[in-house]
Design a protein around this motif. Structure first.
Motif, PDB file in Angstrom:
ATOM      1  N   TYR A 145      85.557 -20.112  55.551  1.00 59.41           N
ATOM      2  CA  TYR A 145      84.618 -20.727  56.493  1.00 59.41           C
ATOM      3  C   TYR A 145      84.607 -19.956  57.807  1.00 59.41           C
ATOM      4  O   TYR A 145      83.544 -19.651  58.355  1.00 59.41           O
ATOM      5  N   PHE A 146      85.790 -19.663  58.333  1.00 58.61           N
ATOM      6  CA  PHE A 146      85.856 -18.914  59.588  1.00 58.61           C
ATOM      7  C   PHE A 146      85.366 -17.478  59.412  1.00 58.61           C
ATOM      8  O   PHE A 146      84.813 -16.899  60.336  1.00 58.61           O
ATOM      9  N   TRP A 147      85.552 -16.893  58.249  1.00 59.81           N
ATOM     10  CA  TRP A 147      85.084 -15.540  57.994  1.00 59.81           C
ATOM     11  C   TRP A 147      83.558 -15.469  58.074  1.00 59.81           C
ATOM     12  O   TRP A 147      82.990 -14.558  58.648  1.00 59.81           O
ATOM     13  N   PHE A 148      82.902 -16.466  57.481  1.00 60.91           N
ATOM     14  CA  PHE A 148      81.446 -16.430  57.416  1.00 60.91           C
ATOM     15  C   PHE A 148      80.757 -17.072  58.617  1.00 60.91           C
ATOM     16  O   PHE A 148      79.598 -16.763  58.892  1.00 60.91           O
ATOM     17  N   SER A 149      81.423 -17.944  59.345  1.00 63.03           N
ATOM     18  CA  SER A 149      80.719 -18.671  60.402  1.00 63.03           C
ATOM     19  C   SER A 149      81.163 -18.315  61.817  1.00 63.03           C
ATOM     20  O   SER A 149      80.509 -18.727  62.764  1.00 63.03           O
ATOM     21  N   ALA A 150      82.245 -17.588  61.975  1.00 59.07           N
ATOM     22  CA  ALA A 150      82.750 -17.306  63.318  1.00 59.07           C
ATOM     23  C   ALA A 150      82.719 -15.811  63.592  1.00 59.07           C
ATOM     24  O   ALA A 150      82.588 -14.998  62.687  1.00 59.07           O
ATOM     25  N   ASP A 151      82.840 -15.478  64.870  1.00 56.44           N
ATOM     26  CA  ASP A 151      82.907 -14.062  65.218  1.00 56.44           C
ATOM     27  C   ASP A 151      84.312 -13.531  64.906  1.00 56.44           C
ATOM     28  O   ASP A 151      85.201 -14.268  64.494  1.00 56.44           O
ATOM     29  N   LYS A 152      84.503 -12.239  65.109  1.00 58.57           N
ATOM     30  CA  LYS A 152      85.738 -11.573  64.703  1.00 58.57           C
ATOM     31  C   LYS A 152      86.957 -12.125  65.436  1.00 58.57           C
ATOM     32  O   LYS A 152      87.998 -12.349  64.821  1.00 58.57           O
ATOM     33  N   THR A 153      86.842 -12.379  66.716  1.00 57.08           N
ATOM     34  CA  THR A 153      87.981 -12.867  67.480  1.00 57.08           C
ATOM     35  C   THR A 153      88.369 -14.273  67.028  1.00 57.08           C
ATOM     36  O   THR A 153      89.551 -14.576  66.877  1.00 57.08           O
ATOM     37  N   ALA A 154      87.390 -15.143  66.793  1.00 57.37           N
ATOM     38  CA  ALA A 154      87.687 -16.492  66.305  1.00 57.37           C
ATOM     39  C   ALA A 154      88.323 -16.433  64.921  1.00 57.37           C
ATOM     40  O   ALA A 154      89.224 -17.221  64.606  1.00 57.37           O
ATOM     41  N   PHE A 155      87.890 -15.492  64.103  1.00 60.02           N
ATOM     42  CA  PHE A 155      88.491 -15.331  62.777  1.00 60.02           C
ATOM     43  C   PHE A 155      89.947 -14.888  62.900  1.00 60.02           C
ATOM     44  O   PHE A 155      90.814 -15.381  62.180  1.00 60.02           O
ATOM     45  N   VAL A 156      90.230 -13.982  63.819  1.00 60.20           N
ATOM     46  CA  VAL A 156      91.608 -13.537  64.037  1.00 60.20           C
ATOM     47  C   VAL A 156      92.464 -14.714  64.504  1.00 60.20           C
ATOM     48  O   VAL A 156      93.598 -14.892  64.045  1.00 60.20           O
ATOM     49  N   PHE A 157      91.923 -15.541  65.398  1.00 59.91           N
ATOM     50  CA  PHE A 157      92.646 -16.731  65.831  1.00 59.91           C
ATOM     51  C   PHE A 157      92.911 -17.657  64.652  1.00 59.91           C
ATOM     52  O   PHE A 157      93.997 -18.231  64.523  1.00 59.91           O
TER      53      PHE A 157
ATOM     54  N   ILE B 287      90.153 -17.213  77.477  1.00 59.18           N
ATOM     55  CA  ILE B 287      89.376 -16.851  76.286  1.00 59.18           C
ATOM     56  C   ILE B 287      87.983 -17.448  76.288  1.00 59.18           C
ATOM     57  O   ILE B 287      87.145 -17.045  75.481  1.00 59.18           O
ATOM     58  N   GLY B 288      87.710 -18.407  77.153  1.00 56.59           N
ATOM     59  CA  GLY B 288      86.381 -18.973  77.248  1.00 56.59           C
ATOM     60  C   GLY B 288      86.223 -20.211  76.372  1.00 56.59           C
ATOM     61  O   GLY B 288      86.999 -20.451  75.451  1.00 56.59           O
ATOM     62  N   PRO B 289      85.170 -20.985  76.666  1.00 59.51           N
ATOM     63  CA  PRO B 289      85.008 -22.261  75.963  1.00 59.51           C
ATOM     64  C   PRO B 289      84.705 -22.133  74.473  1.00 59.51           C
ATOM     65  O   PRO B 289      85.200 -22.920  73.670  1.00 59.51           O
ATOM     66  N   SER B 290      83.910 -21.153  74.087  1.00 58.16           N
ATOM     67  CA  SER B 290      83.554 -21.057  72.665  1.00 58.16           C
ATOM     68  C   SER B 290      84.751 -20.633  71.821  1.00 58.16           C
ATOM     69  O   SER B 290      85.006 -21.204  70.754  1.00 58.16           O
ATOM     70  N   LEU B 291      85.511 -19.642  72.289  1.00 54.56           N
ATOM     71  CA  LEU B 291      86.696 -19.225  71.536  1.00 54.56           C
ATOM     72  C   LEU B 291      87.789 -20.284  71.573  1.00 54.56           C
ATOM     73  O   LEU B 291      88.491 -20.486  70.587  1.00 54.56           O
ATOM     74  N   PHE B 292      87.908 -20.992  72.700  1.00 52.25           N
ATOM     75  CA  PHE B 292      88.915 -22.056  72.765  1.00 52.25           C
ATOM     76  C   PHE B 292      88.535 -23.187  71.812  1.00 52.25           C
ATOM     77  O   PHE B 292      89.408 -23.784  71.167  1.00 52.25           O
ATOM     78  N   GLY B 293      87.251 -23.470  71.694  1.00 52.04           N
ATOM     79  CA  GLY B 293      86.798 -24.475  70.733  1.00 52.04           C
ATOM     80  C   GLY B 293      87.091 -24.052  69.305  1.00 52.04           C
ATOM     81  O   GLY B 293      87.538 -24.862  68.484  1.00 52.04           O
ATOM     82  N   ALA B 294      86.858 -22.771  68.987  1.00 48.28           N
ATOM     83  CA  ALA B 294      87.162 -22.270  67.643  1.00 48.28           C
ATOM     84  C   ALA B 294      88.656 -22.319  67.375  1.00 48.28           C
ATOM     85  O   ALA B 294      89.096 -22.681  66.275  1.00 48.28           O
ATOM     86  N   LEU B 295      89.455 -21.980  68.377  1.00 39.53           N
ATOM     87  CA  LEU B 295      90.909 -22.043  68.233  1.00 39.53           C
ATOM     88  C   LEU B 295      91.368 -23.483  68.014  1.00 39.53           C
ATOM     89  O   LEU B 295      92.199 -23.751  67.146  1.00 39.53           O
ATOM     90  N   SER B 296      90.817 -24.413  68.781  1.00 42.12           N
ATOM     91  CA  SER B 296      91.182 -25.826  68.628  1.00 42.12           C
ATOM     92  C   SER B 296      90.765 -26.360  67.264  1.00 42.12           C
ATOM     93  O   SER B 296      91.511 -27.130  66.642  1.00 42.12           O
ATOM     94  N   LEU B 297      89.585 -25.961  66.799  1.00 43.31           N
ATOM     95  CA  LEU B 297      89.140 -26.383  65.468  1.00 43.31           C
ATOM     96  C   LEU B 297      90.067 -25.838  64.393  1.00 43.31           C
ATOM     97  O   LEU B 297      90.475 -26.566  63.481  1.00 43.31           O
ATOM     98  N   ALA B 298      90.430 -24.577  64.503  1.00 45.72           N
ATOM     99  CA  ALA B 298      91.344 -23.976  63.532  1.00 45.72           C
ATOM    100  C   ALA B 298      92.688 -24.691  63.545  1.00 45.72           C
ATOM    101  O   ALA B 298      93.258 -24.979  62.482  1.00 45.72           O
ATOM    102  N   MET B 299      93.200 -25.009  64.729  1.00 47.95           N
ATOM    103  CA  MET B 299      94.484 -25.701  64.811  1.00 47.95           C
ATOM    104  C   MET B 299      94.400 -27.077  64.165  1.00 47.95           C
ATOM    105  O   MET B 299      95.302 -27.471  63.410  1.00 47.95           O
ATOM    106  N   ALA B 300      93.328 -27.808  64.420  1.00 47.09           N
ATOM    107  CA  ALA B 300      93.190 -29.151  63.854  1.00 47.09           C
ATOM    108  C   ALA B 300      93.072 -29.106  62.333  1.00 47.09           C
ATOM    109  O   ALA B 300      93.751 -29.857  61.625  1.00 47.09           O
TER     110      ALA B 300
END
Length: 174
Positions: free
Chosen positions: A75-87, A9-22
């Motif tokens: 927060y994820f709706w307004f600050s992240a792209d669509k895939t990060a929001f889905v994650f 998924i790449g570093p930016s999406l993995f970072g968004a996923l990790s942030l969401a998990m935390a």
């Protein structure tokens, strides 16, 4: 498996996923309010009283989780792209089920932990299998949420150049 998903998924999406998990794990912990120990002790002593406590705390956990999760989802709706929001939505749902799960506590306190072990193994096998299939087939992780993006069947002409067309939902070029 985590490194394979991170590579896919790449570093930016993995970072968004990790942030969401935390963040959602913190929300889950707050929503549980430390009630697991109280429920465990109550069910171990008196099952009927423990079941009443489980029922009463269920709605409280659900409402508290919802109230705390909505700002994070926004927060994820307004600050992240669509895939990060889905994650983020996926992680929010997973943590919601963990926050309101009282069967684990009930089974542990009634000495029926074997049911917890079996259900955990089944869940892990299914989850890892789905992740593996997504990574092996190089499928878009959000294609399940936006099925018309899977093969870009309905492209819309680009405003800048009429030669290329982009997908209406994911805005990428097929």
């Amino acid at each position: 498996m985590t490194s394979y998903v991170a590579k896919y998924i790449g570093p930016s999406l993995f970072g968004a996923l990790s942030l969401a998990m935390a963040v959602f794990q913190i929300v889950q912990t707050v929503a549980q309010m430390g009630g697991e120990n109280i429920i465990f002790k109550r069910v171990a002593k008196k099952v009927d009283s423990g079941v009443r406590l489980i029922r009463a705390s269920f709605m409280l956990r659900l409402m508290l989780y919802t109230v705390l999760a909505i700002p994070v989802v926004l927060y994820f709706w307004f600050s992240a792209d669509k895939t990060a929001f889905v994650f983020a939505i996926s992680v929010a749902l997973a943590c919601l089920f963990s926050a309101i799960d009282v069967y684990t506590i009930y089974n542990n306190s009634t000495l029926s932990s074997k049911y917890n072990a079996v259900s955990n193994v089944i869940g892990l096998v299914i989850g890892l299998g789905v992740r593996y299939i997504i990574a092996q087939t190089a499928a878009r992780p959000d294609a399940a949420w936006y099925p018309d993006c899977a093969d870009h069947p309905d492209p819309v002409p680009d405003q800048k150049s009429q030669v290329q067309a982009r997908c209406r939902s994911c805005q990428t070029y097929p």
